[in-house]
Design an enzyme around this catalytic site. Sequence first.
Site, PDB file in Angstrom:
ATOM      1  N   HIS A 108       0.826  -1.211   0.000  1.00 19.23           N
ATOM      2  CA  HIS A 108       0.000   0.000   0.000  1.00 19.23           C
ATOM      3  C   HIS A 108       0.861   1.262   0.000  1.00 19.23           C
ATOM      4  CE1 HIS A 108       0.659   1.013   4.316  1.00 19.23           C
ATOM      5  NE2 HIS A 108       0.680  -0.293   4.507  1.00 19.23           N
ATOM      6  N   CYS A 124       2.900  -4.880   6.857  1.00 17.46           N
ATOM      7  CA  CYS A 124       2.577  -4.635   5.450  1.00 17.46           C
ATOM      8  C   CYS A 124       3.747  -3.955   4.754  1.00 17.46           C
ATOM      9  CB  CYS A 124       1.327  -3.770   5.343  1.00 17.46           C
ATOM     10  SG  CYS A 124      -0.198  -4.647   5.789  1.00 17.46           S
TER      11      CYS A 124
END
Length: 548
Positions: free
Chosen positions: A451, A470
């Site tokens: 992301h 992440c």
Amino acid sequence: MNYLRAGWIILIVIGISACGRRKGQPRQQEIVRDPRQLNEVVAAQVAERLEYVGGNEGLMEDSVPAFRLSALQHAYRQHQGAAFWSDNGRTHKAVYSLMDWIANADNYGLPPARYHLAALQGARGQLEHSRKDAALWAKMDVLLTDAFMKMASDLHFGIAPKDSITLRKDSLFSDTVLTAFLQQALQAGDVGALLQQQEPVHDGYMALKEGIRLYRDQYGGKQWDTLPQMYADTPQFRRQLAIRLMAGGHYDTTGIPETDTMPLKNAVKAFQREFNIYPDGIAGKRTIQTLNKQPGDWLLQAAVNLDRWRKFPDSLPDRYLLVNIPAFRMNVMENDTMMLESRVIVGAPRTRTPVLNSVMTNFVLYPYWRVPYSIVFKEMLPQIKKNVYYLAEKNLEVVDHKGNVVNPDTIQWERLSKKYFPYVLRQMDGLDNSLGVMKFNFMNKYSVYLHDTNNRSLFSNSNRALSHGCVRVQQWDSLAMYMVRNDPRPGIRDSVRTWLYTEQQKQYTMHKRLPIYIRYFTAELRNGKMQFYEDVYGEDQVMMRYFR
């Protein structure tokens, strides 16, 4: 007839050895009068050594573990118990080829001692003066056979055991395959071609192997004194630092006055850039630790990474995305061409980014972020209990199990805990969202994804192990454009740009899914030079025990 009779005797002895009867060291000498008797006596000595391995917990005469006793037994059984590498005192020409491979195993990231180098060199030296010694011929034969099998397997599958993300369907060569390899190599009289066939053909593997050769040529014969662990800006420390940097070829004192400290500082910066340390020109703790590593330490680190490449399948997809955690980098490859490269931020050591294989399926523009419960309980709930306005500050909303947004002022926060928390915290979309503008989804059991981020200044850090697991991508917009470029629908690229400009919450499902590999490589050849990365998760240390 004597030869056949001896063969049957050896088969019986090999069968006995499978029972694992422990016994003392095999005979170290057995001199025959007539060299024409060697084959028969060597065969008996080979059987004695296989029996010894079976009763000695798999250790061979030099205390190095055998690759697999069943493979040795199968090979000699197929050969009627006879020696492979000699014939009545005449050395098979393939011996020289294999010995050369063993002596230079470290060029392939393999430790020569694993293949009985010392014992084999000793046996060959003794045979120069005692060519009628059947015990020596047998010892060398079994050691060579084991070394060949071990090396063929190690070049293909690696030394470390198969892990949870290894993509190979096979994980070992069968006894039959190894025996066929041996017979093929001996028939050709050269083991090199067959061993080379076992190596991976991936560009990353081949480049790293070349990098090891270049690094050994540059530093292989060098050794340097270690520096004190604490930095001290004193004349003595600067002299020690200068000597160490000169030894590594990073500093040249020619024509430099001793009072001029700027060239030394620039040399420290050059070293730091080479080893991916923030180039401040100060020999701090991490820089000193890196300076104190010897060439052998770096070569071992490179060897560990060759082993990681051997866990890949024989071929990779035409298109794939690769995240290298220690390098803090993402690459998109297509037909062996790099289409996109980006800096990334990965998980901190306490919240690691997992290594995995998956397939990217879609991306979402202006996504919500559902806060993982691990973060809720460790970081957020204590802050919310102190001040409920923490939720507004972080752009968070509370959602119940039915998906309804709940007014946080109506919740008795002091009664909530890890044992009872019937809500989800969701960060609303927009530029303040921790996910940034875009999230890239792929199936995995860890609930991680790629992301954007609302804290883009962190991409300038040299150490970017900072996230909760992440992967944050600096070039997220270029990645999105790459993913839509082959979409058959006209105007889709313009649509994505419009959605971004108007801040619409949209999901794009990929026309053709993109394989994704998240891996852990701490060494590579990059732009013609070896690059080493910090072992941020300590994974190299775990792997290195298989190489010592």
